[in-house]
Design an enzyme around this catalytic site. Structure first.
Site, short mmCIF file in Angstrom:
data_model
loop_
_atom_site.label_atom_id
_atom_site.label_comp_id
_atom_site.label_asym_id
_atom_site.label_seq_id
_atom_site.Cartn_x
_atom_site.Cartn_y
_atom_site.Cartn_z
N HIS A 168 -7.17 -5.74 -1.40
CA HIS A 168 -6.19 -4.84 -1.41
C HIS A 168 -4.69 -5.54 -0.41
O HIS A 168 -5.11 -5.78 0.50
CB HIS A 168 -6.57 -3.63 -0.50
N ASP A 227 -8.83 -2.68 -6.92
CA ASP A 227 -8.00 -2.39 -5.71
C ASP A 227 -8.83 -1.71 -4.74
O ASP A 227 -9.38 -0.60 -5.01
CB ASP A 227 -6.77 -1.49 -5.92
N SER A 259 0.83 -1.44 -0.07
CA SER A 259 -0.22 0.07 -0.05
C SER A 259 0.83 1.24 -0.08
O SER A 259 1.62 1.58 -0.97
CB SER A 259 -0.89 -0.07 1.18
#
Length: 552
Positions: A396, A350, A237
């Site tokens: 994610h 995502d 991330s």
């Protein structure tokens, strides 16, 4: 979850039990097997059904059980040093001036794997704050991402930082370094705190993400990083974005002569980006979690944050976007300027991108149309990426999840794709890849950056031919490094994480998902060449196979 080791038959003595436990923990093959695997960083673990290797010759002289146990214990201890059996231990930076947001010491967690040259340096994620309001909100609700005051002495993390070969076939025997995220700046800041150190306003916060990365690498020399080491800077991330922003700077740091650098010119440095390849498109809605019309696009938020963070972005990218350096936070814009080898993992749908786009839980046709376009945009930005793994899933992050090794495209798992990439890139590449375009499909034309035309046609032709050869090599042969799922439906991959209805919490099957698009199911059946009754009664696996065949 990784399967636990099967307990051996009842042991004669606690000492013998300890020895066997140590030997088993080393990978099931004794010290010789473990040392061999340490020597071969990318060794494939033997099949459980494979015949056992012949036992090493021992002295013909009979020995007592106590002597045999002592010999086994010494071999096991040599094979599996004590610190390899524990979680990663906390180490604060030797430079006390490089800190978390609140001034508490920054640091890292480390677990050595003696004999291994591979180092996984993992940057955690956790979004960012970009102005007074967002940083205050983050301090109140996500304080653990801004301070080290509650860090435990030891941490255990799964996935690519696991020591279990079953869970982590790619890097179970590497040196593992976890760098907790406490700078709120996508690992790009170099800002010391302001004068007001008593309040929680941004002026009292430091934003030192880029400096933390540098200091961690410097401190690893004292922990065994040497000139034959291989560094994989990985992150998830915001940490994945941090990898792209810092990987070239890390390479320069380790190779530069002392005292400016570490004087380790032979160290190979590469980057692994997990779910950090964001798109800078306009949001679906301006009504954000902080109130009506309070939502900012990702690009607007980064523009505000850069000033507060005193952000550092790679010089080559900043030179390309002189008037708009904030564009360097978006992978498809930054990637062409990066010199170190990069592997990109990105879910095509995502969830964090949905959050950035303020699209919300997808329950309307308009939301699904917006999300569907996002998948197309991601695919467009991957056209000239030489190493990419992009499943068609709504999710994610993946690297620190226990089941990360089960994610696959067609028959290729993510760890297998990484091993292929390792084989293609024993060292850094010296020329950057080329940029596909300055905007993903669907971006406003006025946002496209005008590029300078080269007058040297011969040079352009040579570069184009080189790119074509690299592209063919990446997509063909027994070990390709490009895997982009072509099925355009979200969740059409066999290995996608399960989806749940946002209102009921119940797991959604694929037919429900298609219906939530607002699609006419009769039209879907007709497009697939089947009747509506067959579609409604089709097994989930059969439907996925049919959709995948249509895509191929």
């Amino acid at each position: 979850m990784a399967p636990s080791l099967t307990a051996p038959r009842p042991l004669l003595t606690p000492l013998l039990g300890l020895v066997l436990a140590l030997a088993l923990r080393g990978g099931g093959g004794g010290c010789a097997a473990t040392k061999a695997l340490h020597r071969d960083e990318n060794a494939v673990l033997p099949s459980p059904d494979a015949p056992a290797p012949p036992a090493s010759p021992r002295s013909a002289t009979p020995t007592s059980p106590q002597a045999a146990v002592q010999e086994m214990m010494m071999e096991a201890i040599k094979c599996c040093p004590v610190d390899e059996q524990r979680g990663m231990r906390r180490v604060f930076l030797s430079n006390p001036n490089v800190t978390c947001n609140d001034g508490s010491p920054a640091g890292f967690y480390i677990r050595r794997s003696h004999g291994s040259r591979k180092w996984i340096i993992f940057l955690e994620g956790g979004w960012y704050c970009y102005d007074t309001w967002s940083c205050h909100h983050r301090w109140l609700r996500l304080r653990h991402l801004m301070t080290s005051k509650q860090w435990p002495d030891v941490r255990n993390v799964g996935g690519i930082l696991s020591t279990a070969p079953e869970e982590n076939p790619y890097a179970w025997n590497a040196n593992h370094v976890l760098v907790p995220y406490c700078s709120s700046d996508s690992w790009s800041g170099a800002s010391a705190p302001g004068r007001d150190a008593s309040s929680s306003s941004p002026s009292s916060f430091s934003f030192m993400g880029a400096l933390i990365v540098q200091e961690v690498v410097r401190d690893l020399v004292a922990h065994g990083l040497h000139n034959e080491s291989h560094i994989l800077l990985a992150g998830t991330s915001a940490g994945g974005t941090g990898v792209m922003l810092n990987v070239d700077a890390v390479q320069e740091l380790v190779r530069a002569p002392r005292p400016q650098g570490l004087g380790l010119p032979q160290v190979a440095v590469r980057g692994l980006v997990d779910s950090g390849w964001f798109l800078d498109r306009a949001p679906f809605s301006l009504d954000g979690p902080y109130g009506p019309n309070r939502a900012l696009s990702a690009s607007d938020a980064v523009q505000q944050g850069m000033s507060m963070w005193r952000a550092r972005v790679p010089a080559a990218c900043a030179a390309h976007y002189r008037a708009e350096p904030w564009r360097c936070y978006f992978g498809y814009r930054l990637y062409p300027t990066i010199r170190a080898p990069l592997f990109i993992f990105q879910w095509l749908f995502d969830e964090a991108q949905m959050t950035a786009d303020n699209v919300g839980a997808p329950v309307t046709k308009q939301q699904w149309d917006f999300i569907h376009k996002m998948g197309d945009n991601f695919r467009t930005t991957f056209k000239n990426v030489s190493a990419v793994f992009a499943p068609s899933c709504i999710a994610h992050t993946v690297l620190t999840k226990r089941d990360w090794a089960s994610v696959r495209i067609d028959r290729v798992t993510l760890p297998a794709a990484l091993r292929c990439w390792d084989a293609r890139h024993p060292g850094p590449h010296t020329s950057p890849p080329t940029m596909v375009s300055d905007s993903p499909a669907g971006a406003a034309p006025e946002e496209k950056h005008k590029r300078k035309k080269s007058n040297n046609r011969k040079q352009r032709k040579g570069q184009a031919e080189g790119r074509a050869r690299a592209e063919r090599a990446a997509t063909r042969g027994p070990c390709p490094s490009r895997h982009v799922e072509m099925c355009s439906w979200p969740q059409c991959s066999h290995s996608c994480p399960k989806l749940h209805n946002p209102f009921t919490g119940e797991e959604m099957d694929f037919i429900e998902l298609l219906k939530s698009f607002g699609l006419d199911m009769a039209s879907v059946a007709n497009a697939l060449g089947i009747d509506i009754h067959t579609l409604n009664n089709m097994d989930h696996e059969e439907l996925l196979n049919l959709l995948t065949q249509q895509a191929n």
